[in-house]
Design a protein around this motif. Structure first.
Motif, mmCIF file in Angstrom:
data_model
loop_
_atom_site.group_PDB
_atom_site.id
_atom_site.type_symbol
_atom_site.label_atom_id
_atom_site.label_comp_id
_atom_site.label_asym_id
_atom_site.label_seq_id
_atom_site.Cartn_x
_atom_site.Cartn_y
_atom_site.Cartn_z
ATOM 1 N N CYS A 36 0.833 -1.208 0.000
ATOM 2 C CA CYS A 36 0.000 0.000 0.000
ATOM 3 C C CYS A 36 0.865 1.255 0.000
ATOM 4 O O CYS A 36 0.500 2.266 -0.607
ATOM 5 C CB CYS A 36 -0.940 -0.019 1.196
ATOM 6 S SG CYS A 36 -2.114 -1.383 1.124
ATOM 7 N N ALA A 37 2.022 1.185 0.644
ATOM 8 C CA ALA A 37 2.958 2.316 0.611
ATOM 9 C C ALA A 37 3.479 2.542 -0.801
ATOM 10 O O ALA A 37 3.672 3.689 -1.229
ATOM 11 C CB ALA A 37 4.108 2.060 1.580
ATOM 12 N N ALA A 38 3.675 1.460 -1.550
ATOM 13 C CA ALA A 38 4.111 1.602 -2.943
ATOM 14 C C ALA A 38 3.050 2.323 -3.761
ATOM 15 O O ALA A 38 3.367 3.146 -4.630
ATOM 16 C CB ALA A 38 4.411 0.233 -3.547
ATOM 17 N N VAL A 39 1.789 2.044 -3.479
ATOM 18 C CA VAL A 39 0.696 2.741 -4.168
ATOM 19 C C VAL A 39 0.733 4.221 -3.797
ATOM 20 O O VAL A 39 0.565 5.085 -4.660
ATOM 21 C CB VAL A 39 -0.668 2.095 -3.825
ATOM 22 C CG1 VAL A 39 -1.821 2.932 -4.356
ATOM 23 C CG2 VAL A 39 -0.735 0.676 -4.379
ATOM 24 N N ASP A 40 0.964 4.514 -2.525
ATOM 25 C CA ASP A 40 1.082 5.915 -2.100
ATOM 26 C C ASP A 40 2.226 6.618 -2.836
ATOM 27 O O ASP A 40 2.081 7.753 -3.286
ATOM 28 C CB ASP A 40 1.347 6.010 -0.595
ATOM 29 C CG ASP A 40 0.120 5.723 0.239
ATOM 30 O OD1 ASP A 40 -1.006 5.856 -0.275
ATOM 31 O OD2 ASP A 40 0.297 5.355 1.413
ATOM 32 N N LEU A 41 3.359 5.933 -2.953
ATOM 33 C CA LEU A 41 4.510 6.520 -3.645
ATOM 34 C C LEU A 41 4.229 6.777 -5.122
ATOM 35 O O LEU A 41 4.792 7.695 -5.709
ATOM 36 C CB LEU A 41 5.726 5.601 -3.520
ATOM 37 C CG LEU A 41 6.376 5.512 -2.146
ATOM 38 C CD1 LEU A 41 7.438 4.419 -2.136
ATOM 39 C CD2 LEU A 41 6.978 6.852 -1.755
ATOM 40 N N ALA A 42 3.354 5.968 -5.704
ATOM 41 C CA ALA A 42 3.035 6.116 -7.126
ATOM 42 C C ALA A 42 2.130 7.323 -7.384
ATOM 43 O O ALA A 42 1.997 7.760 -8.528
ATOM 44 C CB ALA A 42 2.382 4.839 -7.652
ATOM 45 N N ASP A 43 1.524 7.849 -6.353
ATOM 46 C CA ASP A 43 0.689 9.058 -6.458
ATOM 47 C C ASP A 43 1.156 10.035 -5.382
ATOM 48 O O ASP A 43 0.450 10.308 -4.414
ATOM 49 C CB ASP A 43 -0.788 8.700 -6.266
ATOM 50 C CG ASP A 43 -1.714 9.896 -6.401
ATOM 51 O OD1 ASP A 43 -1.364 10.865 -7.118
ATOM 52 O OD2 ASP A 43 -2.796 9.879 -5.776
ATOM 53 N N PRO A 44 2.377 10.575 -5.544
ATOM 54 C CA PRO A 44 2.986 11.367 -4.469
ATOM 55 C C PRO A 44 2.212 12.627 -4.095
ATOM 56 O O PRO A 44 2.294 13.075 -2.953
ATOM 57 C CB PRO A 44 4.372 11.717 -5.021
ATOM 58 C CG PRO A 44 4.248 11.592 -6.496
ATOM 59 C CD PRO A 44 3.208 10.537 -6.735
ATOM 60 N N ASP A 45 1.460 13.177 -5.025
ATOM 61 C CA ASP A 45 0.713 14.399 -4.731
ATOM 62 C C ASP A 45 -0.693 14.109 -4.223
ATOM 63 O O ASP A 45 -1.436 15.034 -3.908
ATOM 64 C CB ASP A 45 0.627 15.287 -5.978
ATOM 65 C CG ASP A 45 2.004 15.725 -6.452
ATOM 66 O OD1 ASP A 45 2.888 15.929 -5.594
ATOM 67 O OD2 ASP A 45 2.197 15.828 -7.677
ATOM 68 N N GLY A 46 -1.067 12.832 -4.179
ATOM 69 C CA GLY A 46 -2.417 12.475 -3.737
ATOM 70 C C GLY A 46 -3.487 13.021 -4.660
ATOM 71 O O GLY A 46 -4.571 13.381 -4.230
ATOM 72 N N ALA A 47 -3.169 13.073 -5.952
ATOM 73 C CA ALA A 47 -4.066 13.686 -6.925
ATOM 74 C C ALA A 47 -5.265 12.805 -7.281
ATOM 75 O O ALA A 47 -6.286 13.306 -7.729
ATOM 76 C CB ALA A 47 -3.283 14.022 -8.197
ATOM 77 N N LEU A 48 -5.130 11.505 -7.072
ATOM 78 C CA LEU A 48 -6.212 10.604 -7.468
ATOM 79 C C LEU A 48 -7.272 10.506 -6.377
ATOM 80 O O LEU A 48 -6.992 10.679 -5.186
ATOM 81 C CB LEU A 48 -5.649 9.217 -7.783
ATOM 82 C CG LEU A 48 -4.722 9.185 -8.997
ATOM 83 C CD1 LEU A 48 -4.035 7.841 -9.112
ATOM 84 C CD2 LEU A 48 -5.502 9.493 -10.265
ATOM 85 N N ALA A 49 -8.473 10.211 -6.797
ATOM 86 C CA ALA A 49 -9.602 10.101 -5.866
ATOM 87 C C ALA A 49 -9.385 8.959 -4.883
ATOM 88 O O ALA A 49 -8.726 7.961 -5.200
ATOM 89 C CB ALA A 49 -10.890 9.869 -6.654
ATOM 90 N N GLY A 50 -9.955 9.083 -3.714
ATOM 91 C CA GLY A 50 -9.876 8.043 -2.700
ATOM 92 C C GLY A 50 -10.430 6.718 -3.192
ATOM 93 O O GLY A 50 -9.954 5.650 -2.798
ATOM 94 N N GLU A 51 -11.424 6.780 -4.075
ATOM 95 C CA GLU A 51 -12.017 5.558 -4.629
ATOM 96 C C GLU A 51 -11.007 4.787 -5.476
ATOM 97 O O GLU A 51 -11.052 3.565 -5.537
ATOM 98 C CB GLU A 51 -13.257 5.890 -5.465
ATOM 99 C CG GLU A 51 -14.409 6.448 -4.663
ATOM 100 C CD GLU A 51 -14.358 7.960 -4.470
ATOM 101 O OE1 GLU A 51 -15.294 8.506 -3.874
ATOM 102 O OE2 GLU A 51 -13.364 8.599 -4.901
#
Length: 120
Positions: A36-51
């Motif tokens: 899950c941390a790898a997924v977080d790293l892949a979207d470093p700005d948190g630009a994608l929706a929570g869904e």
């Protein structure tokens, strides 16, 4: 595409973004933390929706179960099997014949050594 190789899936409005995010996360593996941390790293700005993130985690949980874990948070992104878990997750979302080879490698790794045939 051969219809026999197409896994039936039920894409959501976020599935395409989830698949892109998982593919980006796979390129970052191995890395510190859980998958899950790898997924977080892949979207470093948190630009994608929570869904999108939720769909990724649900798919990663499916991949984790193939490897005997209850959830993706139990698998370190530095683990030998981490990238294979992501491959199963991607196939779970796409059902695409193009994702079959990677998913099969993952399933074979999770199954361990094949048993010798009992009949010849």
């Amino acid at each position: 595409m051969n219809a026999e190789l197409q896994l039936p899936v039920a894409p959501t409005a976020h599935t395409a973004d989830a698949v892109r995010l998982l593919r980006a996360a796979r390129r970052l593996v191995p890395c510190p933390g859980s998958l899950c941390a790898a997924v977080d790293l892949a979207d470093p700005d948190g630009a994608l929706a929570g869904e999108v993130y939720a769909e990724c985690v649900a798919a990663l949980d499916v991949g984790a179960r193939v490897f005997g874990y209850d959830r993706a948070t139990e698998i370190g992104a530095h683990s030998d099997d981490a990238a294979l878990v992501v491959d199963v997750a991607v196939y779970n979302l796409t059902g695409s014949a193009g994702d079959v080879p990677a998913a099969l490698r993952a399933f074979r790794r999770a199954a361990g050594p094949l048993l010798e045939p009992t009949r010849r």
